[in-house]
Scaffold this motif. Structure first.
Motif, PDB file in Angstrom:
ATOM      1  N   LYS A  29       0.953  -0.993  -0.086  1.00 14.08           N
ATOM      2  CA  LYS A  29      -0.022   0.108   0.048  1.00 14.08           C
ATOM      3  C   LYS A  29       0.702   1.269   0.083  1.00 14.08           C
ATOM      4  O   LYS A  29       0.767   2.201  -0.714  1.00 14.08           O
ATOM      5  CB  LYS A  29      -1.035   0.098   1.193  1.00 14.08           C
ATOM      6  CG  LYS A  29      -2.008   1.101   1.155  1.00 14.08           C
ATOM      7  CD  LYS A  29      -2.737   1.113  -0.035  1.00 14.08           C
ATOM      8  CE  LYS A  29      -3.937   2.043   0.005  1.00 14.08           C
ATOM      9  NZ  LYS A  29      -4.586   2.021  -1.377  1.00 14.08           N
ATOM     10  N   PHE A  30       1.984   1.099   0.832  1.00 14.02           N
ATOM     11  CA  PHE A  30       2.729   2.449   0.807  1.00 14.02           C
ATOM     12  C   PHE A  30       3.357   2.696  -0.520  1.00 14.02           C
ATOM     13  O   PHE A  30       3.482   3.732  -0.951  1.00 14.02           O
ATOM     14  CB  PHE A  30       3.703   2.323   2.004  1.00 14.02           C
ATOM     15  CG  PHE A  30       3.365   2.252   3.184  1.00 14.02           C
ATOM     16  CD1 PHE A  30       2.276   3.218   3.696  1.00 14.02           C
ATOM     17  CD2 PHE A  30       3.884   1.702   4.331  1.00 14.02           C
ATOM     18  CE1 PHE A  30       1.617   3.272   4.905  1.00 14.02           C
ATOM     19  CE2 PHE A  30       3.451   1.823   5.753  1.00 14.02           C
ATOM     20  CZ  PHE A  30       2.330   2.505   5.885  1.00 14.02           C
ATOM     21  N   ASN A  59       3.683   5.961  -5.462  1.00 16.03           N
ATOM     22  CA  ASN A  59       3.597   6.263  -6.886  1.00 16.03           C
ATOM     23  C   ASN A  59       2.562   7.021  -7.123  1.00 16.03           C
ATOM     24  O   ASN A  59       2.512   7.822  -8.245  1.00 16.03           O
ATOM     25  CB  ASN A  59       3.253   4.687  -7.615  1.00 16.03           C
ATOM     26  CG  ASN A  59       4.638   3.536  -7.426  1.00 16.03           C
ATOM     27  OD1 ASN A  59       5.578   4.152  -7.566  1.00 16.03           O
ATOM     28  ND2 ASN A  59       4.173   2.408  -7.478  1.00 16.03           N
ATOM     29  N   LEU A  60       1.485   7.057  -6.505  1.00 15.76           N
ATOM     30  CA  LEU A  60       0.391   8.132  -6.725  1.00 15.76           C
ATOM     31  C   LEU A  60       0.992   9.561  -6.463  1.00 15.76           C
ATOM     32  O   LEU A  60       0.833  10.548  -6.871  1.00 15.76           O
ATOM     33  CB  LEU A  60      -0.667   7.943  -5.591  1.00 15.76           C
ATOM     34  CG  LEU A  60      -1.926   9.115  -5.664  1.00 15.76           C
ATOM     35  CD1 LEU A  60      -2.674   9.006  -7.079  1.00 15.76           C
ATOM     36  CD2 LEU A  60      -2.667   8.651  -4.583  1.00 15.76           C
ATOM     37  N   VAL A  92       0.086   4.473   9.401  1.00 20.48           N
ATOM     38  CA  VAL A  92      -1.125   4.745   8.669  1.00 20.48           C
ATOM     39  C   VAL A  92      -1.884   5.903   9.159  1.00 20.48           C
ATOM     40  O   VAL A  92      -2.514   6.646   8.150  1.00 20.48           O
ATOM     41  CB  VAL A  92      -1.950   3.453   8.738  1.00 20.48           C
ATOM     42  CG1 VAL A  92      -3.407   3.582   8.033  1.00 20.48           C
ATOM     43  CG2 VAL A  92      -1.446   2.206   8.056  1.00 20.48           C
ATOM     44  N   GLU A  93      -2.062   6.026  10.352  1.00 21.11           N
ATOM     45  CA  GLU A  93      -2.533   7.295  10.912  1.00 21.11           C
ATOM     46  C   GLU A  93      -1.839   8.660  10.593  1.00 21.11           C
ATOM     47  O   GLU A  93      -2.696   9.474  10.197  1.00 21.11           O
ATOM     48  CB  GLU A  93      -2.503   7.166  12.486  1.00 21.11           C
ATOM     49  CG  GLU A  93      -3.568   6.256  13.145  1.00 21.11           C
ATOM     50  CD  GLU A  93      -3.267   6.125  14.669  1.00 21.11           C
ATOM     51  OE1 GLU A  93      -2.065   6.631  15.155  1.00 21.11           O
ATOM     52  OE2 GLU A  93      -4.371   5.564  15.166  1.00 21.11           O
ATOM     53  N   SER A  94      -0.546   8.488  10.334  1.00 17.33           N
ATOM     54  CA  SER A  94       0.252   9.513   9.860  1.00 17.33           C
ATOM     55  C   SER A  94      -0.026   9.919   8.384  1.00 17.33           C
ATOM     56  O   SER A  94      -0.186  10.926   8.167  1.00 17.33           O
ATOM     57  CB  SER A  94       1.652   9.150   9.988  1.00 17.33           C
ATOM     58  OG  SER A  94       2.368  10.297   9.538  1.00 17.33           O
ATOM     59  N   VAL A  95      -0.162   9.051   7.488  1.00 15.16           N
ATOM     60  CA  VAL A  95      -0.413   8.953   6.198  1.00 15.16           C
ATOM     61  C   VAL A  95      -1.976   9.473   6.060  1.00 15.16           C
ATOM     62  O   VAL A  95      -2.111  10.430   5.200  1.00 15.16           O
ATOM     63  CB  VAL A  95      -0.458   7.761   5.464  1.00 15.16           C
ATOM     64  CG1 VAL A  95      -1.038   7.727   4.182  1.00 15.16           C
ATOM     65  CG2 VAL A  95       0.953   6.967   5.420  1.00 15.16           C
TER      66      VAL A  95
END
Length: 159
Positions: free
Chosen positions: A54-55, A60-61, A106-109
């Motif tokens: 996922k990261f 890439n996004l 994940v919370e940071s993202v």
């Protein structure tokens, strides 16, 4: 004054503000790209395979969005920030700090994507003021994609 002349004057008057917010986006995507690489490399635990992939998808996004914004900025006569120093100075995103748990990553993202959506909304406003429909449309598309990513990451967190 003709319609074209009025539009050109409106665009010129709003171009600086639009270019500034687009450069904040480039800077934000750049720092987020590096942060996501950090998380991609250092994530550990039972969700390693899921989050590692996922990261990578998200960095890439970030790369694609950064490039699209920079090319749009060039197309409207701007100059994208292109050094690490400029990007760190202008970025609304903070660099990764220390070793985080997978959940904290994940919370940071999620928080960073919310921040990017706010900067993008500022860009939508400035593009509207400049009557730059192409930039406005590009940025609206970004918000839809980021809203989906936030929803999926929050689902991962059980929120």
């Amino acid at each position: 004054m003709s319609t074209i002349q009025t539009r050109n004057n409106t665009f010129a008057n709003n171009a600086t503000a639009l270019q500034e917010v687009l450069n904040r986006q480039i800077a934000g995507w750049s720092v987020l790209y590096t942060k996501l690489h950090n998380f991609h490399w250092y994530v550990q635990g039972p969700h390693f395979f899921t989050l590692h992939a996922k990261f990578e998808e998200l960095y890439n996004l970030a790369t694609a969005n950064m490039d699209e914004v920079a090319e749009r900025l060039l197309a409207i006569g701007g100059r994208p920030v292109a050094t690490m120093g400029e990007q760190l100075r202008l970025s609304p995103i903070e660099e990764a700090q220390g070793q985080l748990s997978a959940e904290r990553m994940v919370e940071s993202v999620v928080a960073d994507l919310h921040t990017m959506v706010e900067v993008i909304r500022q860009g939508i406003h400035e593009a509207g003021e400049a009557e730059d429909n192409a930039t406005e449309d590009m940025l609206i598309g970004f918000t839809a994609a980021l809203d989906k990513e936030v929803w999926m990451l929050n689902a991962f967190l059980g929120k």
